[in-house]
Design a protein around this motif. Structure first.
Motif, PDB file in Angstrom:
ATOM      1  N   GLU A 133      -1.888   7.407  -2.893  1.00  0.00           N
ATOM      2  CA  GLU A 133      -3.336   7.442  -2.630  1.00  0.00           C
ATOM      3  C   GLU A 133      -4.057   8.101  -3.800  1.00  0.00           C
ATOM      4  O   GLU A 133      -5.175   7.736  -4.145  1.00  0.00           O
ATOM      5  CB  GLU A 133      -3.609   8.193  -1.322  1.00  0.00           C
ATOM      6  CG  GLU A 133      -3.161   7.380  -0.108  1.00  0.00           C
ATOM      7  CD  GLU A 133      -3.380   8.090   1.229  1.00  0.00           C
ATOM      8  OE1 GLU A 133      -4.053   9.141   1.286  1.00  0.00           O
ATOM      9  OE2 GLU A 133      -2.837   7.576   2.228  1.00  0.00           O
ATOM     10  N   VAL A 152       7.184  10.740   2.570  1.00  0.00           N
ATOM     11  CA  VAL A 152       6.331  10.067   3.565  1.00  0.00           C
ATOM     12  C   VAL A 152       7.175   9.668   4.784  1.00  0.00           C
ATOM     13  O   VAL A 152       6.800   9.924   5.937  1.00  0.00           O
ATOM     14  CB  VAL A 152       5.679   8.808   2.939  1.00  0.00           C
ATOM     15  CG1 VAL A 152       4.932   8.002   3.993  1.00  0.00           C
ATOM     16  CG2 VAL A 152       4.766   9.198   1.783  1.00  0.00           C
ATOM     17  N   ASN A 199       0.563   9.653   0.787  1.00  0.00           N
ATOM     18  CA  ASN A 199       0.146   8.945   2.006  1.00  0.00           C
ATOM     19  C   ASN A 199      -0.350   9.955   3.041  1.00  0.00           C
ATOM     20  O   ASN A 199       0.356  10.916   3.346  1.00  0.00           O
ATOM     21  CB  ASN A 199       1.333   8.153   2.564  1.00  0.00           C
ATOM     22  CG  ASN A 199       0.912   7.177   3.647  1.00  0.00           C
ATOM     23  OD1 ASN A 199       0.343   7.562   4.655  1.00  0.00           O
ATOM     24  ND2 ASN A 199       1.177   5.895   3.417  1.00  0.00           N
ATOM     25  N   SER A 200      -1.569   9.731   3.552  1.00  0.00           N
ATOM     26  CA  SER A 200      -2.123  10.690   4.527  1.00  0.00           C
ATOM     27  C   SER A 200      -2.404   9.998   5.859  1.00  0.00           C
ATOM     28  O   SER A 200      -3.257  10.448   6.617  1.00  0.00           O
ATOM     29  CB  SER A 200      -3.417  11.305   3.982  1.00  0.00           C
ATOM     30  OG  SER A 200      -4.385  10.291   3.768  1.00  0.00           O
ATOM     31  N   ALA A 201      -1.659   8.898   6.159  1.00  0.00           N
ATOM     32  CA  ALA A 201      -1.917   8.171   7.415  1.00  0.00           C
ATOM     33  C   ALA A 201      -1.773   9.097   8.624  1.00  0.00           C
ATOM     34  O   ALA A 201      -2.629   9.099   9.505  1.00  0.00           O
ATOM     35  CB  ALA A 201      -0.966   6.973   7.532  1.00  0.00           C
ATOM     36  N   TYR A 259      -1.430  15.659   3.362  1.00  0.00           N
ATOM     37  CA  TYR A 259      -0.294  15.520   2.442  1.00  0.00           C
ATOM     38  C   TYR A 259       0.559  16.779   2.565  1.00  0.00           C
ATOM     39  O   TYR A 259       0.039  17.890   2.621  1.00  0.00           O
ATOM     40  CB  TYR A 259      -0.771  15.408   0.993  1.00  0.00           C
ATOM     41  CG  TYR A 259      -1.810  14.343   0.782  1.00  0.00           C
ATOM     42  CD1 TYR A 259      -1.466  12.990   0.817  1.00  0.00           C
ATOM     43  CD2 TYR A 259      -3.142  14.682   0.554  1.00  0.00           C
ATOM     44  CE1 TYR A 259      -2.433  12.009   0.626  1.00  0.00           C
ATOM     45  CE2 TYR A 259      -4.114  13.706   0.365  1.00  0.00           C
ATOM     46  CZ  TYR A 259      -3.756  12.374   0.404  1.00  0.00           C
ATOM     47  OH  TYR A 259      -4.718  11.407   0.224  1.00  0.00           O
ATOM     48  N   MET A 290      -1.272   2.869   9.866  1.00  0.00           N
ATOM     49  CA  MET A 290      -2.084   2.236   8.816  1.00  0.00           C
ATOM     50  C   MET A 290      -2.816   1.010   9.362  1.00  0.00           C
ATOM     51  O   MET A 290      -3.966   0.760   8.996  1.00  0.00           O
ATOM     52  CB  MET A 290      -1.212   1.894   7.601  1.00  0.00           C
ATOM     53  CG  MET A 290      -0.787   3.150   6.835  1.00  0.00           C
ATOM     54  SD  MET A 290       0.370   2.831   5.484  1.00  0.00           S
ATOM     55  CE  MET A 290      -0.697   2.094   4.247  1.00  0.00           C
ATOM     56  N   GLY A 344       1.425  14.010   6.493  1.00  0.00           N
ATOM     57  CA  GLY A 344       1.510  12.951   5.488  1.00  0.00           C
ATOM     58  C   GLY A 344       2.506  13.365   4.412  1.00  0.00           C
ATOM     59  O   GLY A 344       3.202  14.366   4.551  1.00  0.00           O
ATOM     60  N   ARG A 399       0.830  -1.213   0.000  1.00  0.00           N
ATOM     61  CA  ARG A 399       0.000   0.000   0.000  1.00  0.00           C
ATOM     62  C   ARG A 399       0.863   1.263   0.000  1.00  0.00           C
ATOM     63  O   ARG A 399       0.536   2.239  -0.659  1.00  0.00           O
ATOM     64  CB  ARG A 399      -0.932  -0.015   1.206  1.00  0.00           C
ATOM     65  CG  ARG A 399      -2.130  -0.943   0.984  1.00  0.00           C
ATOM     66  CD  ARG A 399      -3.192  -0.690   2.017  1.00  0.00           C
ATOM     67  NE  ARG A 399      -3.054  -1.528   3.200  1.00  0.00           N
ATOM     68  CZ  ARG A 399      -3.530  -1.209   4.402  1.00  0.00           C
ATOM     69  NH1 ARG A 399      -4.137  -0.054   4.595  1.00  0.00           N
ATOM     70  NH2 ARG A 399      -3.398  -2.037   5.412  1.00  0.00           N
ATOM     71  N   ILE A 400       1.987   1.212   0.717  1.00  0.00           N
ATOM     72  CA  ILE A 400       2.828   2.420   0.818  1.00  0.00           C
ATOM     73  C   ILE A 400       3.440   2.820  -0.536  1.00  0.00           C
ATOM     74  O   ILE A 400       3.673   4.003  -0.786  1.00  0.00           O
ATOM     75  CB  ILE A 400       3.926   2.204   1.898  1.00  0.00           C
ATOM     76  CG1 ILE A 400       3.342   2.504   3.279  1.00  0.00           C
ATOM     77  CG2 ILE A 400       5.145   3.070   1.655  1.00  0.00           C
ATOM     78  CD1 ILE A 400       4.352   2.484   4.407  1.00  0.00           C
ATOM     79  N   ILE A 455       4.335   5.068  10.440  1.00  0.00           N
ATOM     80  CA  ILE A 455       3.329   5.026   9.365  1.00  0.00           C
ATOM     81  C   ILE A 455       2.630   3.659   9.374  1.00  0.00           C
ATOM     82  O   ILE A 455       1.398   3.573   9.267  1.00  0.00           O
ATOM     83  CB  ILE A 455       4.009   5.179   7.973  1.00  0.00           C
ATOM     84  CG1 ILE A 455       4.835   6.457   7.892  1.00  0.00           C
ATOM     85  CG2 ILE A 455       2.978   5.118   6.849  1.00  0.00           C
ATOM     86  CD1 ILE A 455       4.051   7.693   7.734  1.00  0.00           C
TER      87      ILE A 455
END
Ligand code: NDP
Length: 453
Positions: free
Chosen positions: A56, A112, A83-85, A89, A447, A123, A51-52, A443
């Protein structure tokens, strides 16, 4: 690299063809993280790494504008929301003819991890255009920026995505971009960082990346009970990061001896003192001239134009103690790394993003020099952008001393996170592993908390 890590990389390459810089950035992280994934199967199960590496969101748009001759020009605009975990951003905009999707994805990916290391809730993102501000009038730069923002404005916001500067985007460009955002949204908010002091900018933000890279070098030196006092320093670039790296080297008693631009570099045996640095800053920021003019003004300096026939960069082939690459990616290859080490350099603190090729990094690590990768060493810029966001939200301005103190505290904390993570995972002294692992863990855990999104 293990067979499973190699298979992972093959899949990334197949899915993202013709993006060598992105592959390079992911490859380095995968190499560091595989031992962590072996110890923490929950990350594997949740496909955190898969996913990383997938942004997104990617926004790609046309940027038409009219030049001073009345001709229509068309550039491409891109924003990678990676990535906005852990927060909105955050990451710069780059205006340079070399900009393409792969370069911005590498920068967004690194961002990130870097933002996670800063301890602030940000993020990762990155954006830009293949527009070249060099040789353009102020009016042309304004027309371009206004057109760029006429599309970007609908995707960004103070709690969504907060761009900043990078190569080719300084105070002038941020001003034009902010003006157009405000006009379109009818809102005065902290949607960009690197703003002017009169309209929401933070003291020390222009200085922060260069200062931070030097603070990071000082932290690395302190592990050997040394300081920058009396150290000869090679600096590449002559833009924002290089200029303030030189200023902080001087503050801490060191001697910068080189500066460069894409046409060539100067070597000033006598050292670049404050008066000469002021000349270089005026040359680059106000007159927008070439670094060659430095050697025309100061006889202690020699200028060497870029020679594309050479397979190394002579800037990295001078006797020195420290190096601060502060221009662009892949500016130190394996031969340059060998030259640096052979010339006595034992501290490399990266102001630029990914300035050293993978072969070069291996040499630094094998020779056990103090090598601070950009992800950690240049994080002071985005950290101070984070401080600008806090000040905007609070609607107040901190003093120069207060921001500088926070910046120093953050660089110390990044340094100690890298040291702790590299020790914990069995590679003491390896700041590359330290930065990748420490950035990743926060991160990855977030997640997991937030489910499959
Ligand atoms: P600037 O545009 O202010 O300066 C860039 C400098 O690098 C210029 O001297 C430029 O020369 C030179 N340069 C750029 N591209 C090339 C190239 N392809 N070959 C040789 N020289 C080149 O940018 P910054 O100082 O802001 O950025 C420098 C580096 O630091 C980049 O890697 C950036 O991603 C990184 N960075 C910047 C941060 C910031 O806060 N600004 C934060 C973290 C990292 P010329 O004028 O001839 O183009």
């Amino acid at each position: 690299m293990s067979a499973s890590a190699a298979a992972f990389m093959e899949a990334v390459k197949a899915k993202n063809p013709a993006e060598p810089e992105f592959h390079q950035a992911v490859d380095e992280v995968v190499e560091s993280l595989w031992p962590v994934l072996d110890k923490r199967p929950e990350y594997r199960k949740a496909k955190i790494l898969e996913r990383i590496v997938e942004p997104e969101r990617v926004i790609l748009f046309r940027v038409p504008w009219v030049d001073d001759k009345g001709e229509v020009q068309v550039n491409r605009g891109i924003r990678i929301e990676m990535n906005s975990a852990i927060g909105p951003y955050k990451g710069g905009l780059r205006f340079h003819p070399s900009v393409n999707l792969g370069i911005l994805k590498f920068l967004a990916f690194e961002q990130v991890f870097k933002n996670s290391l800063t301890t602030l809730p940000m993020g990762g993102g990155k954006g830009g255009s293949d527009f070249d501000p060099k040789g353009k009038s102020d009016n042309e730069v304004m027309s371009f920026c206004q057109s760029f923002m006429s599309e970007l404005f609908r995707h960004i916001g103070p709690d969504t995505d907060v761009p900043a500067g990078d190569i080719g985007v300084g105070g002038r460009e941020i001003g034009y971009l902010f003006g157009q955002y405000k006009r379109l949204c009818n809102e005065f908010t902290g949607v960009l960082t690197g703003k002017g002091l009169n309209w929401g900018g933070s003291l020390i933000r222009p200085e922060a990346t260069g200062y931070g890279a030097v603070y990071f070098a000082a932290e690395m030196l302190s592990t050997r009970n040394e300081t920058l006092e009396g150290k000869k320093c090679l600096v590449s670039g002559s833009g924002n990061v290089a200029q303030y790296a030189c200023e902080k080297i001087l503050d801490l008693g060191g001697a910068p001896v080189t500066l460069s631009d894409s046409s060539g570099y100067i070597y000033d045996e006598a050292g670049i003192d404050r008066e000469k640095l002021a000349f270089a800053m005026d040359l680059k920021n106000v007159r927008r001239g070439r670094i060659k003019e430095y050697a025309e003004k100061y006889s202690s300096a020699v200028y060497m134009a870029v020679d594309s026939k050479l397979d190394y960069n002579p800037l990295w082939n001078h006797k020195a103690d420290c190096a601060f690459p502060s221009a662009t990616q892949n500016e130190i290859n394996a031969k340059d790394a060998e030259n640096l080490v052979n010339n006595g350099v034992y501290v490399v603190s990266e102001g630029a993003n990914m300035p050293t090729t993978p072969d070069g990094v291996i040499i630094f690590i094998e020779k056990k020099i103090l090598y601070g990768p950009g992800k950690a060493a240049n994080a002071g810029g985005v950290a101070t952008s984070g401080l600008e966001m806090s000040q905007n939200s609070l609607r107040l301005s901190w003093t120069r001393e207060e921001v500088d103190q926070r910046l120093q505290g953050i660089m110390k904390s990044i340094h100690s996170s890298c040291v702790e993570a590299s020790n914990e995972f069995g590679t003491p002294g390896n700041y590359v592993n330290g930065a990748n692992i420490a950035g990743f863990l926060k991160i990855a855990d977030t997640m997991l908390d937030q489910g499959v999104v």
